[in-house]
Design an enzyme around this catalytic site. Structure first.
Site, PDB file in Angstrom:
ATOM      1  N   ASP A  52     -11.648  -6.740  -3.014  1.00 47.37           N
ATOM      2  CA  ASP A  52     -12.468  -7.967  -2.958  1.00 47.37           C
ATOM      3  C   ASP A  52     -13.822  -7.563  -2.386  1.00 47.37           C
ATOM      4  O   ASP A  52     -14.002  -6.412  -1.983  1.00 47.37           O
ATOM      5  CB  ASP A  52     -11.794  -9.010  -2.045  1.00 47.37           C
ATOM      6  CG  ASP A  52     -11.634  -8.478  -0.620  1.00 47.37           C
ATOM      7  OD1 ASP A  52     -10.563  -7.917  -0.329  1.00 47.37           O
ATOM      8  OD2 ASP A  52     -12.583  -8.590   0.175  1.00 47.37           O
ATOM      9  N   GLU A  65       0.821  -1.222   0.000  1.00 46.65           N
ATOM     10  CA  GLU A  65       0.000   0.000   0.000  1.00 46.65           C
ATOM     11  C   GLU A  65       0.854   1.271   0.000  1.00 46.65           C
ATOM     12  O   GLU A  65       0.375   2.329  -0.421  1.00 46.65           O
ATOM     13  CB  GLU A  65      -0.962  -0.024   1.199  1.00 46.65           C
ATOM     14  CG  GLU A  65      -2.034  -1.111   1.038  1.00 46.65           C
ATOM     15  CD  GLU A  65      -2.897  -1.325   2.265  1.00 46.65           C
ATOM     16  OE1 GLU A  65      -4.064  -1.709   2.100  1.00 46.65           O
ATOM     17  OE2 GLU A  65      -2.415  -1.132   3.408  1.00 46.65           O
TER      18      GLU A  65
HETATM   19  N1  ADE Z   1      -9.103  -5.488   3.345  1.00 43.71           N
HETATM   20  C1  ADE Z   1      -9.352  -5.808   2.061  1.00 43.71           C
HETATM   21  N2  ADE Z   1     -10.248  -6.790   1.968  1.00 43.71           N
HETATM   22  C2  ADE Z   1     -10.596  -7.119   3.232  1.00 43.71           C
HETATM   23  C3  ADE Z   1     -11.466  -8.078   3.793  1.00 43.71           C
HETATM   24  N3  ADE Z   1     -12.191  -8.890   3.029  1.00 43.71           N
HETATM   25  N4  ADE Z   1     -11.545  -8.138   5.143  1.00 43.71           N
HETATM   26  C4  ADE Z   1     -10.823  -7.327   5.919  1.00 43.71           C
HETATM   27  N5  ADE Z   1      -9.981  -6.406   5.441  1.00 43.71           N
HETATM   28  C5  ADE Z   1      -9.856  -6.296   4.107  1.00 43.71           C
END
Ligand code: ADE
Length: 229
Positions: free
Chosen positions: A197, A13
């Site tokens: 996601d 990041e």
């Molecule tokens: N950061 C990116 N995706 C995530 C997820 N599914 N759960 C927690 N933090 C995240």
């Protein structure tokens, strides 16, 4: 503003952020590395905290109290909840909550402990600058609620709970803790995320696949915001 903190949680990041800078000075402190650099005449400190609320609290506090930063911007990735958020899309938080903070056994709402609040606000001015930058550059961004917790969510049930309980648009693992630190120390903060996601059963797979590209989306947008400060 005299000194700007820019933080992420993971190395992926902040790598695209560091690419904007030359003359970077590395400082090791409290089991972490802080990168001091300059953008024109602005002093900047960049760091990734490591994942989760504890490490991000430590890093945000250190950037403010040891390094003297007086504005904090966070860039990284998040799991999308709001169906309008597709992988790669940006969200800027207007408020955040800790979805795993639970003393409901004592009759308190989720996310609440005495002396705290269920939601912590971010800085209105920084958020509006981000929305303006998006408008000017014709970039899609959603303003919304981000829920933070010490768990990678890859489960529809947990995701639904977080959506229903906090009205959250996205979830991640550091935003609320950073915002709590900034609020307590009166440092304006911006929490920006790009979706990696959608926190469902494919989340682990999608996260691995889209972490780098989504982190870059967030970092490149954040640097456009920095230009406006
Ligand atoms: N950061 C990116 N995706 C995530 C997820 N599914 N759960 C927690 N933090 C995240």
């Amino acid at each position: 503003m005299t000194k700007l903190a820019i933080m992420g949680a993971m190395e992926e990041e902040i790598t695209p952020l560091l690419e904007y800078f030359t003359d970077i000075k590395k400082i090791d402190y409290a089991n972490n590395t802080y990168y001091e650099c300059k953008l024109d005449n602005l002093d900047v400190v960049i760091a990734y905290s490591k994942i989760g609320k504890v490490f991000s609290t430590l890093t945000a506090s250190t950037m403010i109290q040891k390094f003297g930063c007086d504005t904090l911007l966070f860039s990284g990735v998040a799991g999308g909840i709001n169906p309008e958020l597709k992988i790669g899309d940006l969200i800027v938080a207007n408020k955040l909550s800790q979805h795993d903070l639970d003393i409901t056994a004592f009759g308190h709402p989720h996310g609440y402990v005495p002396g705290g609040e269920v939601y912590v606000n971010t800085d209105e001015n920084l958020k509006n600058i981000a929305l303006e930058v998006a408008k000017e550059n014709d970039i899609k961004i959603i303003e919304g609620i981000i829920a933070t917790g010490d768990q990678f969510v890859a489960d529809e049930k947990r995701k639904d709970f977080i959506q229903n309980t906090f009205n959250a648009d996205a979830l991640e693992m550091e935003g609320a803790s950073v915002a709590v630190v900034c609020d307590a120390l009166s440092v304006p903060c911006l929490i920006l995320r790009a979706i990696s996601d959608t926190a469902d059963m494919d989340a682990g797979f999608n996260f691995d696949e889209f972490l780098v590209t989504s982190a870059k989306n967030s970092a490149n947008f954040l640097m456009k915001v920095v230009e406006k400060l």
